[in-house]
Enzyme design. Structure first.
Site, mmCIF file in Angstrom:
data_model
loop_
_atom_site.group_PDB
_atom_site.id
_atom_site.type_symbol
_atom_site.label_atom_id
_atom_site.label_comp_id
_atom_site.label_asym_id
_atom_site.label_seq_id
_atom_site.Cartn_x
_atom_site.Cartn_y
_atom_site.Cartn_z
ATOM 1 N N LYS A 223 1.661 -1.065 0.427
ATOM 2 C CA LYS A 223 0.290 -0.744 0.025
ATOM 3 C C LYS A 223 -0.561 -0.272 1.194
ATOM 4 C CE LYS A 223 0.121 -2.684 -4.497
ATOM 5 N NZ LYS A 223 -0.232 -3.761 -5.407
ATOM 6 N N ARG A 264 6.855 -8.733 -5.165
ATOM 7 C CA ARG A 264 7.266 -7.485 -5.843
ATOM 8 C C ARG A 264 7.406 -6.412 -4.775
ATOM 9 N NH1 ARG A 264 4.611 -3.054 -7.611
ATOM 10 N NH2 ARG A 264 5.316 -2.041 -9.519
HETATM 11 N N1 PMM Z 1 0.929 -2.915 -8.104
HETATM 12 C C1 PMM Z 1 1.388 -1.737 -8.541
HETATM 13 C C2 PMM Z 1 2.101 -1.653 -9.749
HETATM 14 N N2 PMM Z 1 2.346 -2.762 -10.486
HETATM 15 N N3 PMM Z 1 2.164 -5.092 -10.782
HETATM 16 C C3 PMM Z 1 1.710 -6.268 -10.368
HETATM 17 N N4 PMM Z 1 1.963 -7.378 -11.086
HETATM 18 N N5 PMM Z 1 0.978 -6.412 -9.220
HETATM 19 C C4 PMM Z 1 0.661 -5.321 -8.442
HETATM 20 O O1 PMM Z 1 -0.039 -5.506 -7.429
HETATM 21 C C5 PMM Z 1 1.145 -4.042 -8.842
HETATM 22 C C6 PMM Z 1 1.894 -3.969 -10.042
HETATM 23 C C7 PMM Z 1 1.159 -0.493 -7.733
HETATM 24 O O2 PMM Z 1 2.171 -0.326 -6.778
HETATM 25 P P1 PMM Z 1 3.466 0.642 -6.979
HETATM 26 O O3 PMM Z 1 2.924 2.026 -7.277
HETATM 27 O O4 PMM Z 1 4.145 0.566 -5.687
HETATM 28 O O5 PMM Z 1 4.324 0.152 -8.084
#
Ligand code: PMM
Length: 289
Positions: A223, A264
């Site tokens: 991020k 994650r």
């Molecule tokens: N961030 C992204 C997508 N999905 N889900 C949860 N539970 N928490 C998050 O902080 C989150 C998410 C955005 O990041 P990405 O584009 O790398 O998937």
């Protein structure tokens, strides 16, 4: 806090912080957009993440990066369902990353066993009903509005207290809508209506989430706040997303040490090792945090 010991329906207790690997079936995600748009490649990537030590694989068909424009429901279903089905058939514990109730429902029918809704049931009025009906674990992430305008919503006095309070309020709404409290996973929503300073403040105080009594999911991987931290000293340019993986794994260890239920991440091997290192240290201390 040991929140990860809370039993979640259909999910094993891993005895340590879990690792959720990410498969973004999108052309435009900020760090891996376009890589896994082909369903066959996406399934192969998800199976590889599981083989590398991911306890869960999170499949999403819509980018939520700052400023992202929404995809249609039909397109999201077309992207997500074959990948969820392929991974579930391969024995992987799959979560579906969606804000749409009917996508979540179809994904659970196709074998997904966790619903990861970044809006925590706020974006689609039908989502809470689907979470209640399916009975699967449901992520209530801190969310103040759609990605296109979220950066303007990043105003807080006490960010830690306010984010936890807003998630608690949303948990109440979700439970009033019929979801069993035992299904709920909470998430501070790093980068969603947050500045870099807010992200660091939230990461520093994950222990404060213990008062909600629910497993905490932490998604820091690649991020913006890490890109800024690791900016090129000469140009000041943020470190590119794919060069933020070592920092992301460091966050995994530090989140695990504060009792996170799972992290994650895009790149699994380093975080799979990091959570094991943290668990060994915890055991050597006699289990105390
Ligand atoms: N961030 C992204 C997508 N999905 N889900 C949860 N539970 N928490 C998050 O902080 C989150 C998410 C955005 O990041 P990405 O584009 O790398 O998937």
């Amino acid at each position: 806090m040991n929140a990860y010991k809370s039993p979640l329906p259909g999910v094993d207790d891993w005895g340590r912080c879990g690792v959720m690997g990410i498969v973004n079936v999108t052309p435009d995600s900020f760090s891996d957009g376009g890589l896994w748009l082909d369903p066959g490649k996406a399934v192969a990537h998800g199976l590889e993440l599981a083989a590398q030590g991911a306890d869960v694989v999170d499949v999403g068909g819509e980018s939520t990066r700052p400023g992202a424009v929404r995809v249609t429901r039909e397109e999201e279903l077309r992207r997500v369902l074959p990948v969820v089905r392929g991974l579930a058939e391969g024995g992987v514990l799959v979560s579906v990353d969606t804000m749409r109730a009917d996508v979540a429902e179809a994904a659970v029918d196709a074998g997904a066993r966790i619903i990861n809704d970044v809006s925590g049931g706020r974006a689609d009025p039908g989502m809470i009903r689907v979470a209640a009906r399916t009975g699967v674990p449901f992520v209530v992430m801190h969310w103040r509005g759609q990605s296109a305008g979220m950066d303007e919503l990043a105003g807080y006095g006490d960010v830690v207290g306010e984010v936890i309070e807003e998630v608690e309020r949303q948990m109440d709404a979700v439970v009033s809508g019929g979801v069993d409290p035992a299904q709920v996973i909470v998430d501070p929503g790093l980068g969603f209506a947050k500045t870099r300073t807010h992200d660091w403040a939230l990461l520093a105080r994950l222990d404060a989430w213990a008062r909600l009594g629910r497993p905490v999911l932490v998604a820091a991987s690649r991020k913006r706040f890490l890109g800024t931290l690791l900016a090129d000293p000469a140009s000041g340019d943020p470190r590119p997303p794919r060069a933020r993986d070592a920092a992301s794994a460091a966050v995994s260890a530090l989140a695990a040490a504060q009792g996170a239920w799972a992290v994650r991440v895009h790149e699994v091997p380093a975080s799979a090792d990091a959570v094991r290192v943290e668990a060994a240290l915890r055991a050597a201390r006699g289990g105390a945090l």
